[in-house]
Design an enzyme around this catalytic site. Structure first.
Site, PDB file in Angstrom:
ATOM      1  N   ARG A  81       9.316 -85.211  13.839  1.00  0.00           N
ATOM      2  CA  ARG A  81       8.256 -85.438  12.841  1.00  0.00           C
ATOM      3  C   ARG A  81       6.970 -85.942  13.501  1.00  0.00           C
ATOM      4  O   ARG A  81       5.873 -85.717  12.987  1.00  0.00           O
ATOM      5  CB  ARG A  81       8.768 -86.420  11.784  1.00  0.00           C
ATOM      6  N   LYS A  86      20.532 -90.574  22.992  1.00  0.00           N
ATOM      7  CA  LYS A  86      21.696 -89.976  22.360  1.00  0.00           C
ATOM      8  C   LYS A  86      22.937 -90.206  23.215  1.00  0.00           C
ATOM      9  O   LYS A  86      22.856 -90.450  24.424  1.00  0.00           O
ATOM     10  CB  LYS A  86      21.484 -88.459  22.208  1.00  0.00           C
TER      11      LYS A  86
END
Length: 432
Positions: A280, A206
């Site tokens: 996920r 990020k």
């Protein structure tokens, strides 16, 4: 005499020196919120009034007079809450026990989410959850914690893969709330929470700006844990398994990389095309465990995708399900608790929206944000791991869980949005 600033609901319009659009005003008698618009608009006005009082440096308020109910007082409290949870709302006597339970659950979740990752790492998060729920339910609580390489021994490859590069061991907490006293009793609900206690993005790293708030990436774990706490406070008599999938998504020479392939317990192979789509990857293990346990109903919650925020903003949470009846029940529960929730598309074919030439599926699309429909595609990935092809399963993408800066409705940090909604499902849903 109370030193709290009184807050009134009134039909009297704002004085002439206020703008004609003003929905609240302050005078020597306290804060006044004008009764106008539908209930959703009124709750918003009440929350905004609470924020204005907090921003004035006031530390204690109380709703006075008639027309107050639980939702209106809670809206006032949400607006009046400061980031450090030091403000006090003196709730009206008739509603005080219910509102105190909501306050305890919400403030606990917000505390967990707002603490820096140096204090809340995977095993520490699990230990705090066990301690709090044991205080609430005593002998009805038991738990087991699987951490580090023990995850591999039990086949929880997603959690271990994401967390193996951190000095803090990844962990799967399995907490059992069993008020029946019968070890063979059916499990009415499994609650699954994404517990990424810090998310660098891994090798799909990020930006600095995007990483600042990533202590909040365990918001799903805090939300389902607090929902269970609130449901217990409200008299829950069903057996619930709480599954927290916890890891730090860090970078070192052992970190998982783009192009790696994970083979899960159910045989599904997953190519990693984005190490920042890690939520996920860990939740898949939680869903598989819920299936092993034979839970009748499954609810997962996660700060899973920025795409959900793009779709519904940060004042709603997003809901996904292929179970029409259960999804409708969740929406009605959200309405009853005055928590904004919006259902986004999920169909069986969403499972195929992240194709891979090398595995059964990829964990995302190798483009920014996962591409168009990214939140639905993430839910489609999870659907591959949900028992019974998704029957009895709800997925909450917590778009409204956290605000990096204060605004006209919220203090900076965690919001607790979703706790009341999920707790109500636990307390009120009964099998037909």
């Amino acid at each position: 005499m109370s030193s709290a600033v009184p807050v009134h609901l009134t039909e009297t319009p704002a004085p002439a020196h206020y703008r004609g659009t003003s929905r609240c005003y302050l005078n020597d008698a306290g804060m006044h919120v004008i009764l106008q618009g539908d209930e959703a608009l009124l709750l918003r006005s009440i929350q905004q009034a609470g924020r204005k009082l907090e921003q004035l440096g006031i530390t204690e308020i109380e709703p006075v007079g008639s027309n107050w109910n639980v939702d209106r007082q809670w809206a006032l409290s949400m607006g009046f809450t400061d980031t450090k949870s030091t403000n006090q709302v003196n709730f009206q006597a008739a509603d005080k026990p219910q509102l105190q339970a909501i306050t305890e659950a919400s403030r606990w979740a917000r505390e967990l989410i707002n603490l820096p990752s140096a204090e809340i790492y995977p095993e520490e998060l699990c230990e705090r959850v066990v301690e709090k729920l044991t205080q609430a339910a005593g002998k009805h609580i038991s738990h087991r914690l699987v951490a580090g390489d023990a995850l591999l021994e039990e086949g929880w490859y997603g959690i271990h893969t994401v967390g193996r590069a951190s000095k803090r061991a990844p962990a799967l907490l399995e907490l059992d709330f069993n008020p029946t006293g019968d070890d063979s009793a059916a499990i009415d609900f499994a609650l699954i929470g994404k517990g990424i206690t810090f998310d660098t993005g891994g090798y799909s790293i990020k930006s600095n700006e995007g990483m600042v708030a990533m202590k909040c990436d365990m918001g799903g774990a805090a939300t389902v844990a607090a929902a269970l706490l609130l449901a217990i406070k409200n008299g829950l008599n069903k057996r619930v398994k709480l599954l927290l999938c916890c890891a730090e998504n860090m970078i070192d020479g052992t970190a998982y990389k783009n192009g790696d392939i994970i083979t899960y317990k159910n045989g599904v192979t997953v190519e990693i095309v984005n190490t920042d789509a890690e939520g996920r990857v860990v939740l898949a293990d939680g869903l598989l465990r819920a299936g092993e346990l034979g839970a009748k109903r499954i609810i997962d919650a996660a700060t899973l995708t920025g795409a959900a925020q793009v779709a519904v903003g940060t004042e709603y949470n997003a809901l996904f399900s292929v179970d029409e009846e259960f999804a409708e029940f969740a929406l009605q529960a959200a309405k009853a608790e005055a928590e904004p929730l919006w259902r986004l598309p999920l169909t069986p074919w969403h499972q195929d929206n992240c194709p891979s030439a090398f595995a059964d599926t990829a964990n995302s699309k190798p483009i920014k944000g996962g591409g168009a429909g990214g939140a639905s595609n993430a839910a489609g990935f999870l659907l591959r791991f949900a028992p019974e092809q998704g029957k009895g399963w709800l997925h909450f993408d917590l778009a409204g869980a956290y605000h990096g800066t204060a605004n006209g409705l919220w203090a900076a940090g965690a919001t607790g949005l979703g706790i009341r909604n999920i707790a109500r499902i636990l307390n009120t849903y009964n099998e037909a």
